[in-house]
Scaffold this motif. Sequence first.
Motif, PDB file in Angstrom:
ATOM      1  N   GLY A 112      42.297  33.986  29.647  1.00  0.00           N
ATOM      2  CA  GLY A 112      42.714  32.714  30.206  1.00  0.00           C
ATOM      3  C   GLY A 112      42.274  31.531  29.372  1.00  0.00           C
ATOM      4  N   GLU A 113      42.806  30.355  29.694  1.00  0.00           N
ATOM      5  CA  GLU A 113      42.462  29.134  28.957  1.00  0.00           C
ATOM      6  C   GLU A 113      40.998  28.752  29.155  1.00  0.00           C
ATOM      7  N   ALA A 146      37.630  30.012  29.274  1.00  0.00           N
ATOM      8  CA  ALA A 146      36.880  31.222  28.924  1.00  0.00           C
ATOM      9  C   ALA A 146      35.639  31.407  29.786  1.00  0.00           C
ATOM     10  N   ASP A 147      35.177  30.330  30.423  1.00  0.00           N
ATOM     11  CA  ASP A 147      33.966  30.416  31.226  1.00  0.00           C
ATOM     12  C   ASP A 147      34.236  30.743  32.691  1.00  0.00           C
ATOM     13  N   ALA A 148      35.491  30.677  33.098  1.00  0.00           N
ATOM     14  CA  ALA A 148      35.817  30.962  34.497  1.00  0.00           C
ATOM     15  C   ALA A 148      35.720  32.461  34.762  1.00  0.00           C
ATOM     16  N   PRO A 149      35.190  32.867  35.905  1.00  0.00           N
ATOM     17  CA  PRO A 149      35.108  34.294  36.236  1.00  0.00           C
ATOM     18  C   PRO A 149      36.494  34.944  36.255  1.00  0.00           C
ATOM     19  N   SER A 150      36.555  36.185  35.825  1.00  0.00           N
ATOM     20  CA  SER A 150      37.813  36.920  35.753  1.00  0.00           C
ATOM     21  C   SER A 150      38.319  37.332  37.135  1.00  0.00           C
ATOM     22  N   ILE A 151      39.632  37.447  37.230  1.00  0.00           N
ATOM     23  CA  ILE A 151      40.270  38.063  38.387  1.00  0.00           C
ATOM     24  C   ILE A 151      40.680  39.462  37.942  1.00  0.00           C
ATOM     25  N   ILE A 152      40.194  40.478  38.637  1.00  0.00           N
ATOM     26  CA  ILE A 152      40.434  41.866  38.227  1.00  0.00           C
ATOM     27  C   ILE A 152      41.237  42.600  39.288  1.00  0.00           C
ATOM     28  N   LYS A 211      49.966  32.438  28.838  1.00  0.00           N
ATOM     29  CA  LYS A 211      48.517  32.510  29.035  1.00  0.00           C
ATOM     30  C   LYS A 211      48.124  31.903  30.382  1.00  0.00           C
ATOM     31  N   PRO A 212      47.311  32.608  31.162  1.00  0.00           N
ATOM     32  CA  PRO A 212      46.896  32.057  32.461  1.00  0.00           C
ATOM     33  C   PRO A 212      45.751  31.056  32.310  1.00  0.00           C
ATOM     34  N   LYS A 213      45.483  30.326  33.371  1.00  0.00           N
ATOM     35  CA  LYS A 213      44.314  29.431  33.365  1.00  0.00           C
ATOM     36  C   LYS A 213      43.030  30.250  33.443  1.00  0.00           C
ATOM     37  N   ARG A 214      42.991  31.196  34.389  1.00  0.00           N
ATOM     38  CA  ARG A 214      41.849  32.105  34.529  1.00  0.00           C
ATOM     39  C   ARG A 214      42.189  33.447  33.891  1.00  0.00           C
ATOM     40  N   THR A 215      41.198  34.107  33.336  1.00  0.00           N
ATOM     41  CA  THR A 215      41.398  35.426  32.759  1.00  0.00           C
ATOM     42  C   THR A 215      41.769  36.431  33.845  1.00  0.00           C
ATOM     43  N   LEU A 216      42.800  37.220  33.572  1.00  0.00           N
ATOM     44  CA  LEU A 216      43.212  38.305  34.451  1.00  0.00           C
ATOM     45  C   LEU A 216      42.915  39.625  33.747  1.00  0.00           C
ATOM     46  N   GLU A 217      42.400  40.591  34.478  1.00  0.00           N
ATOM     47  CA  GLU A 217      42.063  41.885  33.893  1.00  0.00           C
ATOM     48  C   GLU A 217      42.601  43.019  34.753  1.00  0.00           C
ATOM     49  N   LEU A 218      42.959  44.099  34.072  1.00  0.00           N
ATOM     50  CA  LEU A 218      43.308  45.354  34.727  1.00  0.00           C
ATOM     51  C   LEU A 218      42.198  46.355  34.423  1.00  0.00           C
ATOM     52  N   VAL A 219      41.717  47.055  35.446  1.00  0.00           N
ATOM     53  CA  VAL A 219      40.695  48.081  35.232  1.00  0.00           C
ATOM     54  C   VAL A 219      41.207  49.438  35.698  1.00  0.00           C
TER      55      VAL A 219
END
Length: 428
Positions: A82-83, A85-91, A127-135
Amino acid sequence: MGRSVLAHPQEKEKLLTYFETHIMKVLHWLASFGPDEDGGITRLLYSDSWLEAQRALAVKMSGCGLVTEFDEVGNLFGKLQGEDADAPSIITGSHIDTVVQGGLYDGAYGIAAGLLALDYLKRQFGKPKRTLELVSLCEEEGSRFPMAYWGSGSIAGKRNFEQIVHLQDGQEMSFADAMHRCGFGEGMGRNCRRDDIGAFIELHIEQGAVLESEGISIGVVDTIAGQRRLKFEVVGESNHAGTTPMHMRKDALEGVSVMIQALRREAVKLGAPLVATVGRLQVLPNMPNVVPGKVVFTVDARHADEGVLGSFCDWVKRTFTQLADERQLAIHGSEWFREEPVPMDERLKKQMDDVCKQMAISSKRMVSGAGHDAQMFKHICKAAMLFVPSRRGISHSPEEFTEPRDLAVGVLVLTELLYRLGYEGEEL
């Protein structure tokens, strides 16, 4: 609320058709890792099929533009940076392992859905604002080693390497050796513990028949039920089946049969979401011409309210003791497993309710009677779960089935929720 993944309501059908086609392709592809002779899927932790699946998933994630990384126990992450980098990820995601002779959907659906959602969001919105992750979590089922939630528990700090030192599988392979054989272990990858996760969202088949029976598309999990498992040993007196008069018998099995009937009556009287099950029964000497002198059995009780669950288990102990005393039977009971109920995050539940309402998708709040990885993540971040219907409630079986359109609806709801959190920046 800002925009939506649907620019116009009429786009809903088009997107559902897209997800319906592709979700089945990914699920069948995943099923190619670990098929067994009887039509099921067996993909146990740190097995060859498990390792092949994780490695193939890493390649597929990379092909969708996600940055992949394994941690030291074998959890696989695919990141859409995400844009901020310090924001907690959404997983989002689920577990890659299966039970022995499992089905197509348990665990795998949450991974496949997350892959489709992130791929679609990246292609459509960048690109999202917050980082998105797949686990793709390495393990949840506990089918190979006597340890469940190894993947999510390691991330949350509820599982560690000290706990697996003496664990072995049925072939006496140690947990550590199996892990090392796959290239994982302490220090062999990114540290498991995460403190940078804002929310974990798990999409899963219901594994029950509530949604199907009520004709509802989405279950918003309110709470993951607490569990208590009790073991009882009832001792009477073994004696000759032909020469012992009925009024002189100390029949342990007769006493236990009355206890089981009382358990069911009380559970039915108290009603949902309480469930109680006698799942294992050992009768000694288990001979056709001998009055049973000893019975060992288990009780599994579950409820979303810890107070109700505790009161019910206290009633079980008192009632069983009373029934044993009336028959001059000895009884000993012990609790060998306990998990507290885990409520899901209220804000995320409301957001899921709102997504379903906006998209005209039927939904209901419900309790999960089964345990899930989301309950581990709840220790370190906000957690939420979505269910889609399961045909006849069958799970942990090759007969496990969910209609492709129902799967697609789940992917659509997940995609919209990830869009709101990742691109619109809705508050957690």
